[in-house]
Design an enzyme around this catalytic site. Structure first.
Site, PDB file in Angstrom:
ATOM      1  N   HIS A  22       0.843  -1.210   0.000  1.00  0.00           N
ATOM      2  CA  HIS A  22       0.000   0.000   0.000  1.00  0.00           C
ATOM      3  C   HIS A  22       0.877   1.258   0.000  1.00  0.00           C
ATOM      4  O   HIS A  22       0.601   2.226  -0.716  1.00  0.00           O
ATOM      5  CB  HIS A  22      -0.882   0.052   1.254  1.00  0.00           C
ATOM      6  N   SER A  80       0.377  -9.023   1.767  1.00  0.00           N
ATOM      7  CA  SER A  80      -1.085  -8.979   1.708  1.00  0.00           C
ATOM      8  C   SER A  80      -1.603  -8.787   3.115  1.00  0.00           C
ATOM      9  O   SER A  80      -1.044  -9.338   4.069  1.00  0.00           O
ATOM     10  CB  SER A  80      -1.626 -10.299   1.137  1.00  0.00           C
ATOM     11  N   SER A  81      -2.671  -8.012   3.241  1.00  0.00           N
ATOM     12  CA  SER A  81      -3.290  -7.856   4.558  1.00  0.00           C
ATOM     13  C   SER A  81      -3.696  -9.222   5.102  1.00  0.00           C
ATOM     14  O   SER A  81      -3.708  -9.450   6.310  1.00  0.00           O
ATOM     15  CB  SER A  81      -4.514  -6.956   4.463  1.00  0.00           C
TER      16      SER A  81
HETATM   17  P1  AMP Z   1      -6.243  -3.958  -0.656  1.00  0.00           P
HETATM   18  O1  AMP Z   1      -6.190  -3.054   0.535  1.00  0.00           O
HETATM   19  O2  AMP Z   1      -5.751  -5.343  -0.380  1.00  0.00           O
HETATM   20  O3  AMP Z   1      -7.558  -3.905  -1.380  1.00  0.00           O
HETATM   21  O4  AMP Z   1      -5.180  -3.362  -1.671  1.00  0.00           O
HETATM   22  C1  AMP Z   1      -5.205  -2.014  -2.045  1.00  0.00           C
HETATM   23  C2  AMP Z   1      -4.263  -1.814  -3.200  1.00  0.00           C
HETATM   24  O5  AMP Z   1      -2.946  -2.217  -2.805  1.00  0.00           O
HETATM   25  C3  AMP Z   1      -4.636  -2.658  -4.429  1.00  0.00           C
HETATM   26  O6  AMP Z   1      -4.412  -1.890  -5.603  1.00  0.00           O
HETATM   27  C4  AMP Z   1      -3.682  -3.807  -4.346  1.00  0.00           C
HETATM   28  O7  AMP Z   1      -3.387  -4.373  -5.600  1.00  0.00           O
HETATM   29  C5  AMP Z   1      -2.455  -3.126  -3.761  1.00  0.00           C
HETATM   30  N1  AMP Z   1      -1.577  -4.111  -3.150  1.00  0.00           N
HETATM   31  C6  AMP Z   1      -1.922  -5.089  -2.274  1.00  0.00           C
HETATM   32  N2  AMP Z   1      -0.855  -5.859  -1.981  1.00  0.00           N
HETATM   33  C7  AMP Z   1       0.189  -5.352  -2.672  1.00  0.00           C
HETATM   34  C8  AMP Z   1       1.570  -5.691  -2.800  1.00  0.00           C
HETATM   35  N3  AMP Z   1       2.098  -6.710  -2.139  1.00  0.00           N
HETATM   36  N4  AMP Z   1       2.337  -4.939  -3.606  1.00  0.00           N
HETATM   37  C9  AMP Z   1       1.815  -3.893  -4.299  1.00  0.00           C
HETATM   38  N5  AMP Z   1       0.530  -3.511  -4.220  1.00  0.00           N
HETATM   39  C10 AMP Z   1      -0.270  -4.224  -3.422  1.00  0.00           C
END
Ligand code: AMP
Length: 257
Positions: A32, A178-179
């Site tokens: 993020h 990843s969260s």
């Molecule tokens: P999320 O909060 O999981 O919905 O992710 C929000 C944004 O962060 C989305 O555009 C995801 O693709 C991006 N994102 C999540 N994990 C990663 C990562 N490991 N590297 C880069 N971007 C990420």
């Protein structure tokens, strides 16, 4: 940095300058933060949305246990130079009587494995694009199919938002941040490493899907597929590790842009 919670406050807080939007569901990690820093470098005003969007979760998904730590997220966003953190309630985003959806036709991968998922994603992103009116929206390659769906929506609905895709940030051992990694026990985390390793093994093989499947080391995939996103071909996979569902992909050819 301002924290705003209503759509009216958000409109008033937005100055008229090149705007970048980073949509997120919070529980921030370096992935993020890399998007926020890229937005900071490119845009005058950086808006991050923090919203665990219920409509992109299926009935049996992890909505109730999805990690939430807004105080920590506020501190991290502030340190990354974010101007506005938009953290609305579900009622703000889905008012009583909500009845309008964006359905981007997509098949394979997450579209087939999680019916309705991209309808929720496209709907919330269109709402965020309408609210923030960003010039550029920043997304991670980790969710490459999401990037493809949103680019389709932008073209089809003439939204004029540039969808920027940035590389997946990984732990030193290769696991994509990843969260959801916070759900993994130590032994599950070890098992999960088979996912990036299998994709890496498939990346340069003559038959990437077969090579990746053969290297999964006992992990049961939902799917292993080649996916076309713009000029790029990606090898993408999803697998269940214990009660945690993980997705990952690598670029086989081309550039995601
Ligand atoms: P999320 O909060 O999981 O919905 O992710 C929000 C944004 O962060 C989305 O555009 C995801 O693709 C991006 N994102 C999540 N994990 C990663 C990562 N490991 N590297 C880069 N971007 C990420």
């Amino acid at each position: 940095m301002k924290v705003v919670r209503t759509t009216t406050e958000l409109r008033l807080a937005l100055p008229d300058a090149r705007r970048g939007l980073v949509p997120t569901m919070g529980a921030f990690h370096e992935g993020h933060l890399s998007l926020m820093r890229a937005a900071r470098a490119e845009c005058q005003t950086v808006v991050v949305s923090l919203f665990v969007n219920p409509t992109q979760f299926g009935a049996h998904d992890d909505l109730a246990r999805y990690p939430r730590d807004e105080d920590r997220d506020v501190r991290l966003a502030e340190a990354a130079g974010v101007d506005i953190l938009f953290a609305p309630s579900a009622r703000q985003m889905y008012p009583e009587g909500f009845a309008t959806w964006v359905d981007v036709e997509a098949t394979g991968g997450e579209a087939s494995a999680r019916p309705g998922h991209f309808r929720g994603v496209a709907t919330i992103c269109l709402k965020l694009f309408n609210l923030v009116r960003p010039d550029v929206a920043f997304f991670g390659q980790k969710d490459a199919q999401q990037v493809a769906v949103l680019r389709r929506m932008v073209r089809d609905l003439d939204l004029g938002v540039h969808i920027r895709a940035l590389p997946t940030v990984r732990d030193p051992d290769g696991l994509a941040l990843s969260s959801r990694n916070s759900y993994l026990s130590d032994s599950e985390r070890q098992q999960a490493l088979a996912l990036p390793r299998a994709l890496e093994a498939g990346r340069s093989a003559a038959d990437p899907v077969a090579a990746a499947r053969a290297a999964l080391n006992g992990l049961e995939p939902d799917y292993v597929e080649l996916l076309r996103v713009g000029d790029a071909t990606l090898l993408t996979a999803a697998a269940q590790v214990g009660s945690t569902r993980l997705i990952d992909n690598v670029v086989v050819e081309g550039d995601l842009g």
